[in-house]
Design an enzyme around this catalytic site. Sequence first.
Site: not given
Length: 222
Positions: A12, A88
């Site tokens: 985040n 990712e």
Amino acid sequence: MAKLYFSYAAMNAGKSTILLQAAHNYQERGMNARLYTSALYAEGGVGKISSRIGLDVEANLYRAEDNLLDQIIAANKEKKVDCIFVDEAQFLTAQQVWQLARVADHMNIPVMCYGLRTDFQGKLFEGSGELLAIADILREIRTICECGRKATMVVRFDEHGQPMREGDQVAIGKEIYVSMCRKHWEEKMRDPAVVTAFRLEPNPATPITLDEDEDDSLAQLG
């Protein structure tokens, strides 16, 4: 000469938002940015890079067995590729990181990878470890712990709100991930059977100074 970049952070921190903004800058100038994300996050078999602020863009999926160099060579023959973006990136294999390095070194295409540095147990992901070892440019994207200090670790909580100290490195389910500073991560992760009520008092004879990388307020993020 093109470079291999690795922008890393805790959960985040806005990694995907930054990636999407950078990719948009290329596309706005009529350049071809090729986007990748892990197949672990496929939605109905479709790759998508999503940000917390509501932006999302379709992306190519990569799996552990994929040869990214071969894919990019093929794509570049169809239409010139100006930049590669990988979301990712912690899920890349070490071999795939080297494939991307060769894209930068031999095809002269910049490769920008974004991902986590460590898992919930504080261990390096394979892809992140290889990127930290060989990337030309390392960038830390910062976020904060609930205490206001820079968050560098991630705690995985189960559906009952309990911190998980064991488990698979990769889990896509009902777990919740919270970014914390090292001190508060250790407090959550420490075995409850171990005495936890210790506090170290700073030596009053030694002044405490903050180095230039100290991040104790939101104003220091960037």
